[in-house]
Design a protein around this motif. Structure first.
Motif, PDB file in Angstrom:
ATOM      1  N   VAL A  41     -49.447  -3.984  29.626  1.00  0.00           N
ATOM      2  CA  VAL A  41     -49.920  -5.282  29.143  1.00  0.00           C
ATOM      3  C   VAL A  41     -49.608  -5.410  27.657  1.00  0.00           C
ATOM      4  O   VAL A  41     -49.910  -4.516  26.869  1.00  0.00           O
ATOM      5  CB  VAL A  41     -51.441  -5.432  29.372  1.00  0.00           C
ATOM      6  CG1 VAL A  41     -51.940  -6.766  28.837  1.00  0.00           C
ATOM      7  CG2 VAL A  41     -51.780  -5.268  30.838  1.00  0.00           C
ATOM      8  N   PRO A  43     -50.694  -6.713  24.360  1.00  0.00           N
ATOM      9  CA  PRO A  43     -51.937  -7.252  23.797  1.00  0.00           C
ATOM     10  C   PRO A  43     -51.711  -8.462  22.895  1.00  0.00           C
ATOM     11  O   PRO A  43     -52.632  -9.250  22.661  1.00  0.00           O
ATOM     12  CB  PRO A  43     -52.520  -6.078  23.012  1.00  0.00           C
ATOM     13  CG  PRO A  43     -51.380  -5.171  22.758  1.00  0.00           C
ATOM     14  CD  PRO A  43     -50.396  -5.373  23.871  1.00  0.00           C
ATOM     15  N   THR A  45     -49.756 -11.046  23.578  1.00  0.00           N
ATOM     16  CA  THR A  45     -49.628 -12.281  24.347  1.00  0.00           C
ATOM     17  C   THR A  45     -50.732 -12.458  25.387  1.00  0.00           C
ATOM     18  O   THR A  45     -50.861 -13.539  25.955  1.00  0.00           O
ATOM     19  CB  THR A  45     -48.261 -12.348  25.060  1.00  0.00           C
ATOM     20  OG1 THR A  45     -48.121 -11.204  25.901  1.00  0.00           O
ATOM     21  CG2 THR A  45     -47.126 -12.384  24.046  1.00  0.00           C
ATOM     22  N   CYS A  46     -51.538 -11.437  25.612  1.00  0.00           N
ATOM     23  CA  CYS A  46     -52.626 -11.517  26.603  1.00  0.00           C
ATOM     24  C   CYS A  46     -53.665 -12.547  26.166  1.00  0.00           C
ATOM     25  O   CYS A  46     -54.083 -12.568  25.006  1.00  0.00           O
ATOM     26  CB  CYS A  46     -53.273 -10.145  26.766  1.00  0.00           C
ATOM     27  SG  CYS A  46     -54.658 -10.132  27.909  1.00  0.00           S
ATOM     28  N   ASN A  48     -56.606 -12.847  27.823  1.00  0.00           N
ATOM     29  CA  ASN A  48     -57.889 -12.316  28.306  1.00  0.00           C
ATOM     30  C   ASN A  48     -58.494 -13.127  29.446  1.00  0.00           C
ATOM     31  O   ASN A  48     -59.702 -13.295  29.523  1.00  0.00           O
ATOM     32  CB  ASN A  48     -58.898 -12.236  27.163  1.00  0.00           C
ATOM     33  CG  ASN A  48     -58.360 -11.535  25.949  1.00  0.00           C
ATOM     34  OD1 ASN A  48     -57.867 -12.210  25.055  1.00  0.00           O
ATOM     35  ND2 ASN A  48     -58.407 -10.229  25.924  1.00  0.00           N
ATOM     36  N   CYS A  52     -55.447 -10.358  36.028  1.00  0.00           N
ATOM     37  CA  CYS A  52     -54.841  -9.074  36.383  1.00  0.00           C
ATOM     38  C   CYS A  52     -55.906  -8.106  36.892  1.00  0.00           C
ATOM     39  O   CYS A  52     -55.714  -7.402  37.881  1.00  0.00           O
ATOM     40  CB  CYS A  52     -54.083  -8.482  35.198  1.00  0.00           C
ATOM     41  SG  CYS A  52     -55.107  -8.195  33.732  1.00  0.00           S
ATOM     42  N   ILE A  72     -59.084  -6.600  26.096  1.00  0.00           N
ATOM     43  CA  ILE A  72     -57.685  -6.455  26.502  1.00  0.00           C
ATOM     44  C   ILE A  72     -57.658  -5.525  27.715  1.00  0.00           C
ATOM     45  O   ILE A  72     -58.282  -4.471  27.714  1.00  0.00           O
ATOM     46  CB  ILE A  72     -56.824  -5.863  25.362  1.00  0.00           C
ATOM     47  CG1 ILE A  72     -56.806  -6.809  24.165  1.00  0.00           C
ATOM     48  CG2 ILE A  72     -55.416  -5.538  25.835  1.00  0.00           C
ATOM     49  CD1 ILE A  72     -56.045  -8.088  24.375  1.00  0.00           C
ATOM     50  N   CYS A  85     -50.669  -7.504  39.384  1.00  0.00           N
ATOM     51  CA  CYS A  85     -51.164  -7.994  38.093  1.00  0.00           C
ATOM     52  C   CYS A  85     -50.148  -8.914  37.424  1.00  0.00           C
ATOM     53  O   CYS A  85     -50.498  -9.984  36.922  1.00  0.00           O
ATOM     54  CB  CYS A  85     -51.507  -6.822  37.182  1.00  0.00           C
ATOM     55  SG  CYS A  85     -50.148  -5.659  36.904  1.00  0.00           S
ATOM     56  N   CYS A  89     -50.577 -13.068  36.535  1.00  0.00           N
ATOM     57  CA  CYS A  89     -50.716 -13.337  35.104  1.00  0.00           C
ATOM     58  C   CYS A  89     -50.094 -14.692  34.764  1.00  0.00           C
ATOM     59  O   CYS A  89     -48.932 -14.945  35.085  1.00  0.00           O
ATOM     60  CB  CYS A  89     -50.046 -12.242  34.292  1.00  0.00           C
ATOM     61  SG  CYS A  89     -50.192 -12.506  32.508  1.00  0.00           S
ATOM     62  N   CYS A  94     -46.073 -11.155  29.875  1.00  0.00           N
ATOM     63  CA  CYS A  94     -47.191 -10.475  29.224  1.00  0.00           C
ATOM     64  C   CYS A  94     -47.379  -9.099  29.856  1.00  0.00           C
ATOM     65  O   CYS A  94     -47.687  -8.136  29.174  1.00  0.00           O
ATOM     66  CB  CYS A  94     -48.470 -11.294  29.362  1.00  0.00           C
ATOM     67  SG  CYS A  94     -49.926 -10.491  28.658  1.00  0.00           S
ATOM     68  N   ILE A  95     -47.179  -9.024  31.167  1.00  0.00           N
ATOM     69  CA  ILE A  95     -47.268  -7.749  31.878  1.00  0.00           C
ATOM     70  C   ILE A  95     -45.874  -7.417  32.380  1.00  0.00           C
ATOM     71  O   ILE A  95     -45.261  -8.184  33.115  1.00  0.00           O
ATOM     72  CB  ILE A  95     -48.258  -7.826  33.052  1.00  0.00           C
ATOM     73  CG1 ILE A  95     -49.660  -8.199  32.537  1.00  0.00           C
ATOM     74  CG2 ILE A  95     -48.295  -6.505  33.817  1.00  0.00           C
ATOM     75  CD1 ILE A  95     -50.688  -8.414  33.619  1.00  0.00           C
TER      76      ILE A  95
END
Length: 160
Positions: A41, A43, A45-46, A48, A52, A72, A85, A89, A94-95
């Motif tokens: 992942v 962090p 661009t996550c 939250n 996922c 995160i 995941c 998303c 992002c992942i």
């Protein structure tokens, strides 16, 4: 060609779309059972959202935990690389899936599949290498029937 959303480009016809994804389909026997990937992942661009985490816990291997302070998601070594995941998303890339040996070098992949089999393991995975060498195909040539679909009078309506 202009992007699909361009006003200069008309919507694609069904005939133009048929078969476009075939280049991405293969037999699973063409894949290596020696290589393994895991989710990573980003962090930065996550957002939250937790999708996922929900996907992995409901349908995966419970390999994602949330950091209590940053929220995160953190992928642990239970990850099997199933990509659930990444599929749920909402943030593109992002992942990502990375080689397991780079992310968890101290933890080689050992799948947890419940009860260990008794006796010799047989079937598709046991014979994977032999079948690949012998040009194994799950559908024998001449056995599959090709469906004929007439889409000449089908139109795709654009929402724009």
């Amino acid at each position: 060609p202009p992007p699909a959303s361009s006003p200069d480009r008309p919507p694609a016809t069904v005939n133009e779309e048929i078969g476009r994804g075939l280049q991405f389909i293969s037999n699973f026997t063409d894949m290596s059972i020696e290589e393994q990937v895991v989710a990573v992942v980003n962090p930065e661009t996550c957002i939250n959202c937790g999708r996922c985490y929900l996907g992995c816990n409901d349908s995966g291997y419970q390999a994602i935990e949330f950091d209590e302070d940053t929220h995160i998601p953190m992928v642990n070594d239970n990850c099997t690389g199933c990509t659930i995941c990444a599929s749920v998303c909402p943030v593109i890339d992002c992942i990502t899936m990375q080689p397991r040996e780079e992310i968890f070098p101290e933890s080689p992949f050992m799948p947890h599949r419940g009860i260990e089999p008794e006796g010799e393991v047989v079937g598709t995975l046991a014979g994977q290498r032999d079948k690949r060498v012998n040009d194994y195909a799950p559908v024998k040539p001449g056995k599959a029937k090709k469906a004929k679909v007439d889409v000449s009078d089908v139109e795709i309506q654009s929402k724009h």
